[in-house]
Motif scaffolding. Sequence first.
Motif, mmCIF file in Angstrom:
data_model
loop_
_atom_site.group_PDB
_atom_site.id
_atom_site.type_symbol
_atom_site.label_atom_id
_atom_site.label_comp_id
_atom_site.label_asym_id
_atom_site.label_seq_id
_atom_site.Cartn_x
_atom_site.Cartn_y
_atom_site.Cartn_z
ATOM 1 N N GLU A 34 -1.815 14.608 1.205
ATOM 2 C CA GLU A 34 -1.559 15.315 0.246
ATOM 3 C C GLU A 34 -1.568 16.873 0.127
ATOM 4 N N ALA A 42 -3.910 9.586 3.495
ATOM 5 C CA ALA A 42 -3.250 9.793 2.501
ATOM 6 C C ALA A 42 -3.876 11.359 1.829
ATOM 7 N N TRP A 101 1.322 9.162 -6.260
ATOM 8 C CA TRP A 101 1.834 10.469 -6.216
ATOM 9 C C TRP A 101 2.878 10.958 -7.186
ATOM 10 N N GLN A 109 0.854 3.792 -3.119
ATOM 11 C CA GLN A 109 0.654 5.333 -2.795
ATOM 12 C C GLN A 109 1.568 6.197 -3.430
ATOM 13 N N ASN A 110 2.878 6.015 -3.073
ATOM 14 C CA ASN A 110 3.865 6.756 -3.382
ATOM 15 C C ASN A 110 3.926 6.849 -4.796
ATOM 16 N N THR A 158 0.820 -1.358 0.120
ATOM 17 C CA THR A 158 -0.012 0.047 -0.063
ATOM 18 C C THR A 158 0.857 1.225 0.168
#
Length: 279
Positions: free
Chosen positions: A270, A266, A104, A100-101, A96
Amino acid sequence: AKEQGRNSYQLYTPVMNDRAFERLSMENSLRRALERNEFELYYQPKVNIKSQKIVGMEALVRWRHPEKGLILPGDFIPVAEDTGLIVPMGEWVLKTACAQNKAWQNAGFPPMRVAVNLSARQFQLQNLQEMVAGVLGETGLDPCWLELEITETIAMQNAEFTVKTLKELKEMGIQLSIDDFGTGYSSLSYLKRFPINKLKIDKSFVREINTDHDNAAIASAVIVLGQSLKLGVIAEGVETEEQLEFLKEHQCDEIQGYLFGRPVPAMEFEAMILQNIIN
Ligand code: C2E
Ligand code: CA
Ligand code: CA
Ligand code: CA
């Protein structure tokens, strides 16, 4: 019915003690939580002390319990560790965090490193490298944007094994940090042999850095040690401007703590990045 009476006896059933029962039910609900996807990752910024820019984040797991609400890792990681559930849970965390990284980065955010904690069990896995390589392959995250944190205590438990494992991870291009540094008993000769990038000063030393001479001495000694071994040093648990000032004066490289930002979901992270880019 006649047979009962004086010759009958009752079976004695020992009552499971409360703790064992609690553990068992916790184990069952953890197992269910994994199946039902009840875990979430929160992200906390790591900040360059000079530029005040976010340079990375630590992924921290939370359990969104359907009845009890948000549960912190201190309340379930130990059971997950004991039961081995930490292995599938840890893989979920890694996957995860990397996905997620990568998302981004794809969205155009400045590339940052995501740090993931490894538990003792995970670190001892025979196939740790394959698992990590698999996750990196699957998510498409460049290994240089992944950092693994292992505690000083875990690292020193079987130091020869640690040297070997860390070397393999390092060769993959991953960054490595020693977490909670100062709380265990490091052999300096091993520290030199560990192919690590960073030392993380434990928050217990940061807490009273401005008032407790011993804590201040330990924190500044770790910074000097890091500098002489050419390792980066990050301080965790930075909550006040005074702590920040001390760490700045002693030339710590990075900080992490409530002063700059708490761990957040998350979406909120952001917003934190966007705010940080503008300022
Ligand atoms: P840790 O790796 O030492 O993580 C730092 C802890 O300090 C986090 O607690 C974080 O929320 C907290 N913290 C951050 N800034 C401050 C501050 O300014 N003041 C104070 N008082 N605390 C601060 P959290 O999230 O409750 O995690 C606790 C521990 O649980 C972690 O300690 C780590 O050992 C473990 N953990 C968390 N997530 C994972 C995971 O995904 N896998 C594994 N194996 N362990 C995890
Ligand atoms: Ca950590
Ligand atoms: Ca820590
Ligand atoms: Ca800790």
